[in-house]
Design an enzyme around this catalytic site. Structure first.
Site, short mmCIF file in Angstrom:
data_model
loop_
_atom_site.label_atom_id
_atom_site.label_comp_id
_atom_site.label_asym_id
_atom_site.label_seq_id
_atom_site.Cartn_x
_atom_site.Cartn_y
_atom_site.Cartn_z
N LYS A 80 8.98 -6.91 8.31
CA LYS A 80 8.77 -6.75 6.88
C LYS A 80 10.11 -6.55 6.20
CE LYS A 80 6.09 -3.89 3.61
NZ LYS A 80 5.12 -2.78 3.50
N SER A 96 0.79 -3.64 1.17
CA SER A 96 1.96 -4.40 0.77
C SER A 96 2.56 -5.25 1.89
CB SER A 96 3.04 -3.43 0.25
OG SER A 96 3.46 -2.55 1.30
N SER A 123 -0.92 0.11 3.72
CA SER A 123 -0.23 -1.17 3.65
C SER A 123 -0.05 -1.91 4.96
CB SER A 123 1.15 -0.99 3.00
OG SER A 123 1.00 -0.73 1.63
#
Length: 486
Positions: free
Chosen positions: A76, A151, A175
């Site tokens: 990420k 997210s 997330s």
């Protein structure tokens, strides 16, 4: 190779069925061919990845292969990576190249893992749909008209589409778990402090936690063994021995006590999601587990408490982005105040600005006691709810999200978007570990089962999830997207 799990690929490398270069090149080819439709990656580091793959092949040939040697992964874009852009999905950091590796990145490199690139995300991890990225929204490989969740939506979509076998995400209010549910993969949020936050760009420092996203619980166990552990550079990381999670997967479920929080099965839960989750729980009963209803009475206060605490911490953490030391800087400022105002107005997106404003308001004089301190008191009540529940049962189970993935652009109202995290946020407030595993479908969109355990009981959590995956095949389902490319 793209349909194999991380553990299957590790076995293939050990058996010499293919080389790390062949494996990583195959994954890079899929990214090049397919990610234009998904937008799951912000940066792809092909040249470095192939060099790392060659190094892993050489290490294996000399009998010196580490745990993740030669396995392709994605990170990420919130984890600092030396020499590679770390954008956090924001214009503010579009040109920021970190001078060091985050601890988890360092550990993956030391274990021989090969990063193929950085995945898309909601800006500064603020969002539940991956529509808040400066680099555009990510699409769900199960249905390109749907969101992947957020997210960590880029990581979830990349794994679900078979672009990488596993990825790292972060979880502040759901997330990792919510996008894992929306994309039909497995995602683990460890106990707060289990994984170092050093080099992970901060959103809400008392809630953020990095963790693995992969096909299976066994894959997550392999990754967690690598990234967990104490770090002197992170004062919130906990000095506890890291178990051999993989060795503890094969556990009997006979007599396991499962609690179903009644608050997780009330109004707002999609009927198809509830049906899938209850069918999954029947599987556990068939494996010898005992099920009872429990109560988490302060669940309804989790979202309001979270949206005081998290924005307050974000307001403080994001104050450093002012155009002075790094990141975006406005052109031709007239004075220092103009530099601050225009840099932040240009660099931050709407959702980030909204949360900074909320946070600054709650921390301001006259409101601190009424909002922030009250929210922290509620947080303690929520934590106690979980402690009381775990006095009665071993694990808790319920839906990861109240609905399957919704359509891109469907959630225009911020509050309705925030409600998507109603079953995940309390877990972060309490600091306990949680995992989402694939448990069926609502229409053509995946449904996730969330399993929760006491602090630092990741071994139990992974074992419970693994046994479910041994008895079902939901984790083996693959989207039609990308199937034409073998």
């Amino acid at each position: 190779m793209h349909d194999k799990t991380l553990t299957e690929l590790a076995a293939g490398l050990r058996a010499g069925e293919f080389s790390s270069r062949e494996l990583c090149q195959s994954a890079l080819d899929r990214i090049q061919r397919l990610d234009g439709d998904l937008n799951s990656f912000i940066s792809v580091t092909a040249e470095q990845a192939l060099a790392d793959a060659d190094a892993a092949d050489q290490a294996r040939a000399s009998g010196d292969a580490a745990a993740l040697a030669g396995l392709p992964l994605a990170l990420k874009d919130i984890f600092c990576t030396q020499g590679v852009r770390t954008s956090c999905g924001s214009k503010m950091l579009d040109s920021f190249v970190a001078p060091y590796d985050a601890t988890v990145v360092e550990k993956i490199r030391q274990a021989g893992g090969v990063s193929l690139g950085k995945t898309n995300m909601d800006e500064f991890a603020m969002g539940s749909s991956n529509e808040n990225s400066f680099y555009g929204p990510v699409k769900n490989p199960w249905d390109l008209s749907a969101v992947p969740g957020g997210s960590s939506g880029g990581s979830a979509a990349a794994v679900a589409a078979g672009l990488v076998p596993a990825a790292l995400g972060t979880d502040t209010g759901g997330s990792i778990r919510q996008p894992a549910a929306f994309c039909g993969i497995t995602g683990l949020k460890p106990t707060y402090g289990r994984v170092s936050r050093y080099g992970m760009v901060a959103y809400a420092s008392s809630l953020d936690q990095g963790g693995p996203m992969a096909r299976t619980a066994a894959d997550c166990a392999l990754l967690l063994e690598t990234i967990a552990g104490h770090d002197v550079r992170d004062s919130t990381s906990v000095a506890r021995v890291v178990p051999d999670y993989s060795a503890e997967l094969d556990t009997s479920l006979a007599g396991l006590k499962i609690g179903l929080p009644k608050e997780y099965f009330g109004d707002g839960l999609d009927p198809e999601v509830e049906t899938a989750v209850r069918e999954a729980i029947k599987v556990y009963e068939s494996l010898g587990a005992k099920v009872c209803e429990v109560s988490l009475p302060h669940t309804h206060l989790a979202i309001p408490a979270y949206y005081v605490i998290a924005p307050a911490e974000a307001s403080s953490n994001l104050s450093r982005y002012d155009g002075v030391r790094f990141g975006h800087r406005c052109e031709d400022p007239t004075d220092l105040e103009d530099l601050y105002k225009r840099t932040r107005a240009e660099g931050f997106g709407e959702e980030v600005k909204r949360r900074i404003l909320i946070g600054t308001h709650t921390l301001s004089e006259g409101f601190f006691d009424a909002y922030y301190l009250k929210a922290q008191q509620v947080r303690r009540l929520i934590r106690q709810d979980f402690l009381d529940a775990f006095d009665e049962v071993d694990v808790l189970m319920g839906p990861t999200a109240p609905t399957p993935a919704f359509d891109l652009g469907a959630q225009k109202d911020p509050v309705s978007m925030y409600l998507q995290d109603i079953y995940t946020i309390a877990v972060n407030l309490a600091g306990i570990p949680g995992i989402s595993v694939p448990a069926g479908f609502a229409g053509n969109r995946p449904v996730g089962l969330q399993v929760l355990a006491p602090h630092f009981a990741e071994a139990q959590l992974l074992g419970v999830a693994h046994q479910f995956q041994q008895a079902t095949d939901w984790h083996l389902k693959r989207p039609a997207f990308g199937k034409e490319m073998a």
